[in-house]
Scaffold this motif. Structure first.
Motif, PDB file in Angstrom:
ATOM      1  N   LEU A  74       0.842  -1.203   0.000  1.00 26.89           N
ATOM      2  CA  LEU A  74       0.000   0.000   0.000  1.00 26.89           C
ATOM      3  C   LEU A  74       0.875   1.251   0.000  1.00 26.89           C
ATOM      4  N   THR A  75       1.918   1.248   0.831  1.00 26.52           N
ATOM      5  CA  THR A  75       2.849   2.384   0.870  1.00 26.52           C
ATOM      6  C   THR A  75       3.444   2.616  -0.512  1.00 26.52           C
ATOM      7  N   GLY A  76       3.848   1.526  -1.159  1.00 31.82           N
ATOM      8  CA  GLY A  76       4.433   1.624  -2.501  1.00 31.82           C
ATOM      9  C   GLY A  76       3.468   2.254  -3.490  1.00 31.82           C
ATOM     10  N   MET A  77       2.208   1.830  -3.403  1.00 27.55           N
ATOM     11  CA  MET A  77       1.205   2.379  -4.333  1.00 27.55           C
ATOM     12  C   MET A  77       0.904   3.849  -4.008  1.00 27.55           C
ATOM     13  N   LEU A  78       0.939   4.194  -2.726  1.00 28.04           N
ATOM     14  CA  LEU A  78       0.754   5.608  -2.356  1.00 28.04           C
ATOM     15  C   LEU A  78       1.900   6.449  -2.916  1.00 28.04           C
ATOM     16  N   VAL A  79       3.114   5.873  -2.896  1.00 30.74           N
ATOM     17  CA  VAL A  79       4.271   6.580  -3.462  1.00 30.74           C
ATOM     18  C   VAL A  79       4.083   6.738  -4.978  1.00 30.74           C
ATOM     19  N   PHE A  80       3.609   5.672  -5.647  1.00 31.86           N
ATOM     20  CA  PHE A  80       3.305   5.780  -7.095  1.00 31.86           C
ATOM     21  C   PHE A  80       2.365   6.966  -7.333  1.00 31.86           C
ATOM     22  N   TYR A  81       1.287   6.980  -6.546  1.00 31.08           N
ATOM     23  CA  TYR A  81       0.261   8.013  -6.733  1.00 31.08           C
ATOM     24  C   TYR A  81       0.854   9.409  -6.495  1.00 31.08           C
ATOM     25  N   ALA A  82       1.588   9.533  -5.386  1.00 27.64           N
ATOM     26  CA  ALA A  82       2.158  10.839  -5.037  1.00 27.64           C
ATOM     27  C   ALA A  82       3.144  11.308  -6.108  1.00 27.64           C
ATOM     28  N   TYR A  83       3.922  10.365  -6.653  1.00 30.73           N
ATOM     29  CA  TYR A  83       4.916  10.712  -7.678  1.00 30.73           C
ATOM     30  C   TYR A  83       4.228  11.291  -8.918  1.00 30.73           C
ATOM     31  N   HIS A  84       3.206  10.566  -9.408  1.00 40.61           N
ATOM     32  CA  HIS A  84       2.543  11.030 -10.628  1.00 40.61           C
ATOM     33  C   HIS A  84       1.780  12.333 -10.390  1.00 40.61           C
TER      34      HIS A  84
ATOM     35  N   LEU B 116      12.658   9.247  -4.970  1.00 45.37           N
ATOM     36  CA  LEU B 116      11.335   9.034  -4.368  1.00 45.37           C
ATOM     37  C   LEU B 116      11.347   9.173  -2.848  1.00 45.37           C
ATOM     38  N   GLU B 117      12.528   9.436  -2.273  1.00 47.09           N
ATOM     39  CA  GLU B 117      12.643   9.461  -0.811  1.00 47.09           C
ATOM     40  C   GLU B 117      11.663  10.450  -0.162  1.00 47.09           C
ATOM     41  N   LYS B 118      11.452  11.593  -0.836  1.00 45.72           N
ATOM     42  CA  LYS B 118      10.614  12.642  -0.221  1.00 45.72           C
ATOM     43  C   LYS B 118       9.171  12.196  -0.010  1.00 45.72           C
ATOM     44  N   PHE B 119       8.750  11.090  -0.690  1.00 44.69           N
ATOM     45  CA  PHE B 119       7.361  10.635  -0.545  1.00 44.69           C
ATOM     46  C   PHE B 119       7.180   9.634   0.600  1.00 44.69           C
ATOM     47  N   LEU B 120       8.273   9.161   1.191  1.00 42.29           N
ATOM     48  CA  LEU B 120       8.161   8.115   2.221  1.00 42.29           C
ATOM     49  C   LEU B 120       7.368   8.613   3.429  1.00 42.29           C
ATOM     50  N   PRO B 121       6.768   7.665   4.176  1.00 47.34           N
ATOM     51  CA  PRO B 121       5.945   8.057   5.336  1.00 47.34           C
ATOM     52  C   PRO B 121       6.756   8.809   6.395  1.00 47.34           C
ATOM     53  N   VAL B 122       6.073   9.657   7.145  1.00 48.20           N
ATOM     54  CA  VAL B 122       6.658  10.330   8.310  1.00 48.20           C
ATOM     55  C   VAL B 122       6.202   9.622   9.575  1.00 48.20           C
ATOM     56  N   PRO B 123       6.935   9.734  10.691  1.00 46.07           N
ATOM     57  CA  PRO B 123       8.196  10.465  10.795  1.00 46.07           C
ATOM     58  C   PRO B 123       9.358   9.666  10.198  1.00 46.07           C
ATOM     59  N   ARG B 124      10.376  10.392   9.717  1.00 43.91           N
ATOM     60  CA  ARG B 124      11.617   9.778   9.229  1.00 43.91           C
ATOM     61  C   ARG B 124      12.629   9.814  10.377  1.00 43.91           C
ATOM     62  N   VAL B 125      13.448   8.794  10.459  1.00 38.10           N
ATOM     63  CA  VAL B 125      14.521   8.803  11.450  1.00 38.10           C
ATOM     64  C   VAL B 125      15.741   9.444  10.792  1.00 38.10           C
TER      65      VAL B 125
ATOM     66  N   ASN C  56       9.089  17.141   9.066  1.00 38.02           N
ATOM     67  CA  ASN C  56       8.930  18.188   8.055  1.00 38.02           C
ATOM     68  C   ASN C  56       9.222  17.662   6.644  1.00 38.02           C
ATOM     69  N   HIS C  57       8.290  16.911   6.109  1.00 39.11           N
ATOM     70  CA  HIS C  57       8.452  16.341   4.762  1.00 39.11           C
ATOM     71  C   HIS C  57       7.132  16.552   4.026  1.00 39.11           C
ATOM     72  N   PRO C  58       6.951  17.736   3.445  1.00 37.89           N
ATOM     73  CA  PRO C  58       5.636  18.104   2.885  1.00 37.89           C
ATOM     74  C   PRO C  58       5.139  17.176   1.775  1.00 37.89           C
ATOM     75  N   ASP C  59       6.058  16.478   1.097  1.00 35.82           N
ATOM     76  CA  ASP C  59       5.613  15.597   0.006  1.00 35.82           C
ATOM     77  C   ASP C  59       5.296  14.179   0.485  1.00 35.82           C
ATOM     78  N   SER C  60       5.500  13.936   1.781  1.00 31.62           N
ATOM     79  CA  SER C  60       5.297  12.587   2.322  1.00 31.62           C
ATOM     80  C   SER C  60       3.866  12.100   2.124  1.00 31.62           C
ATOM     81  N   VAL C  61       3.717  10.788   1.974  1.00 34.18           N
ATOM     82  CA  VAL C  61       2.366  10.209   1.860  1.00 34.18           C
ATOM     83  C   VAL C  61       1.666  10.191   3.210  1.00 34.18           C
ATOM     84  N   GLY C  62       2.346  10.582   4.268  1.00 33.04           N
ATOM     85  CA  GLY C  62       1.716  10.627   5.589  1.00 33.04           C
ATOM     86  C   GLY C  62       2.206   9.502   6.473  1.00 33.04           C
TER      87      GLY C  62
END
Lengths: 486, 135
Positions: free
Chosen positions: A148-158, A297-306, A319-325
């Motif tokens: 699901l995360t992968g598909m959310l990243v696909f969606y966010a990228y496009h 694609l790193e900027k789309f990964l879920p937050v929080p990031r370590v 603070n990753h505004p492009d993250s899928v959440g």
């Protein structure tokens, strides 16, 4: 030992805890109350949960009895194809039970959680090294959530390119959950047929890939246990049309340290720590499905990031505004991540690679030893699993289900059956690297004995299993009239 | 699974290579799956059907049938609009196993091109195809 490993034994009938409970039984005594009773607000009063009254020994015996009906990797070989039921070393449990980990509270501030954060950070780096994809999140709690995360990243990228897309290509040899993950993100899945060699044909992808297709979800090796040899060419076709390549890492146990996924054109990959990295599974979890992506694609990964900056402590970054959440409360199934970390550290890079080599060797050993007995639809070198069919046994009215049920009486967990769908009556065997040659030989001997019984004594198969606690379950009734509450 | 000789294939139906049957009934066509298909699938536990009023081309996927082994797609033998669906299958999917040509019917359509019916296989041609698959 020459005898079959499956035998008889005394196990116990066991009622439900509700049937076992007796009013007034207690697990322990509470001290006498020495404060005054305080009235409860009316709005939160009501009947309590319907828990039975039980003593400690009632409960311990209940679960011990149930565990004796069970079969797990600690009992014997569990060659459930595409599930990678490898042995889970006990050192992983020991590390996960360290009080610093079990006592860590998820709401502690970063500066009081440095050890836990470092473990998350380092595990991400190790998984990046194993896959070749530089950015990793360990937050998703299962393979399905990784997908699901992968598909959310696909969606966010496009979406970020200003052109949302509606379709995803999914081969008929992909992992079975892929279409569901795509659909959950609103993508329409487009089925891609594999060729006569059991792998994808680039010409097929060329014909289907267009500018409304977000990309492809490939399982590599695929569910026939075959390596997608044309993956680089396929990735080029997909990339040329602006799409992304998702790799389902369900079968990663075949290629740890052997294939650089980034070099093979993969943009997004999920791993199943509970398969490849030996954290326990079966029985519904918990699992962990980290997702690895390219730097772009790193900027789309879920937050929080370590994160860790030089000369600074580890911290969680939001603070990753492009993250899928965020995908999961807190940081994922932390106890599982500790086990995977322990596995990776105790194996080391060289042994992870060797584990994959032995997993592939073991599957090929079984394939070569059984291919004269069972029909092998794709007779090629396989990866970590091999897929037979029941075609040779069908003439005696014996099916894959009968073979699987009989195998239990020989002391082996049945393989995955009737999957992948491209093989009629599929028997999908994944021995993993943790079975020794003696055990593989015992499994092969059992499969050959079952084939002889097919011709000489078919009732042994059609009436199997007779030894286990329960015989054949009525799968049809269970599916038609499900009863989901106690 | 049964031998083909143990299965019934009515003379007055037409069949497809994907094992659907079609039966002309005045202006409409009833559609289901053949005895061979239900036998291959095993015990059917769920049938997903389209909504009345949906339209599909010939070969379009109009639903799915789920057995204890697998989920399979259902394909339109001919193009047309869904005039009725067999709602009883929601509670008794076993009708597809027990009575594939009667109680186990799935959809009724108003065909776009009634001539497509004659292009479907008759019983003899379907049996030839099945025997070819067996060998």
């Amino acid at each position: 030992m020459k005898a079959s490993v499956g035998t008889k034994g005394l196990i116990f009938n066991e009622p439900l805890l509700w049937e076992k409970g007796v009013d007034g039984r207690r697990g322990f005594s509470m001290p006498t109350r020495d404060v005054d009773e305080a009235p409860l607000d009316e709005s939160i009063r009501g009947d309590g949960p319907q828990f039975p009254d039980l003593s400690e020994v009632d409960v311990v015996r209940h679960y011990t009895h149930l565990s004796q009906w069970n079969f797990g990797v600690d009992s014997g070989m569990y060659p459930l194809g595409s599930c990678t039921m490898k042995y889970n070393p006990k050192t992983n449990e020991r590390q996960a039970a360290l009080s610093g980990f079990t006592g860590a509270h998820p709401l502690l501030p970063d500066q009081l959680s440095q050890g836990a954060l470092q473990l998350l950070y380092d595990l991400e780096r190790y998984l990046a090294a194993v896959t070749g994809l530089p950015a990793v999140t360990v937050q998703p709690a299962a393979g399905s959530q990784g997908e699901l995360t992968g598909m959310l990243v696909f969606y966010a990228y496009h979406k970020s390119k200003g052109q949302p897309r509606t379709k995803v290509l999914i081969p008929d040899t992909a992992h079975g959950t892929n279409p569901a993950s795509a659909a959950l993100c609103g993508f329409k899945s487009v089925a891609v047929k594999s060729n006569e060699k059991g792998i994808l044909d680039p010409a097929n992808i060329s014909g289907l890939m267009d500018e409304d297709t977000a990309g492809i979800m490939v399982t590599n090796p695929n569910t026939l246990g075959l390596f997608e040899e044309n993956i680089i060419e396929i990735a080029e076709i997909v990339h040329n049309k602006g799409g992304l390549v998702y790799a389902d890492g369900a079968n990663m146990n075949a290629i740890m340290g052997m294939v650089n996924m980034a070099d093979s054109g993969v943009d997004v990959l999920h791993l199943n720590l509970h398969k490849t990295f030996s954290t326990p599974h079966g029985g519904g979890g918990p699992g962990a499905g980290p997702v690895c992506v390219t730097a772009a694609l790193e900027k789309f990964l879920p937050v929080p990031r370590v994160v860790k900056k030089e000369n600074e402590a580890y911290s969680l970054s939001w603070n990753h505004p492009d993250s899928v959440g965020r995908l999961h409360a807190f940081y994922g199934n932390f106890g599982i991540l500790v086990r995977a970390y322990s596995y990776i550290r105790s194996m080391g890079a060289g042994n992870l690679k060797k584990a994959s080599q032995l997993a592939v060797l073991n599957a090929n050993y079984i394939k070569e030893n059984l291919k004269d007995t069972y029909d092998l639809p794709y007779d090629r070198a396989c990866m970590h699993e091999c897929v037979f069919s029941d075609k040779n046994q069908n003439q005696y009215n014996i099916t894959t289900l009968d073979i699987a049920k009989r195998l239990m009486e020989y002391g082996f967990h049945p393989p995955t059956i009737y999957f992948p769908l491209v093989v009629h009556g599929a028997i999908m065997i994944e021995p993993t690297e943790t079975e020794c040659k003696n055990d593989l030989d015992a499994f092969i001997a059992a499969m050959k004995a079952i084939d002889r019984e097919t011709r000489e004594n078919p009732e042994l198969l059609t009436e199997a299993p007779r030894i286990p606690k329960v015989r054949r379950l009525d799968e049809t009734l269970a599916a038609r009239k499900p009863k989901l509450a106690g | 699974m049964k031998e083909i000789s143990e299965l019934t294939f009515p003379d007055d139906l037409r069949y497809t290579k994907d094992h659907e049957w079609a039966k002309q009934d005045g202006d409409t066509i009833k559609i289901g799956i053949s005895a061979y298909a239900q036998d291959q699938l095993g015990d059917i536990v769920f049938v997903e059907l389209p909504a009345v009023g949906d339209t599909f081309d010939k070969g379009g996927e109009f639903g799915t049938v789920e057995s204890v082994k697998a989920v399979s797609e259902l394909y339109m033998p001919m193009g047309g609009e869904i005039a009725a669906i067999n709602e009883a299958l929601e509670d008794t999917p076993e009708s597809v196993n027990n009575a594939p040509y009667t109680d186990g019917w799935m959809i009724e359509i108003k065909p776009g091109d009634p001539d497509e019916y004659n292009a479907l296989m008759d019983k003899a041609a379907y049996l030839d195809m099945l025997k070819g698959q067996e060998s």
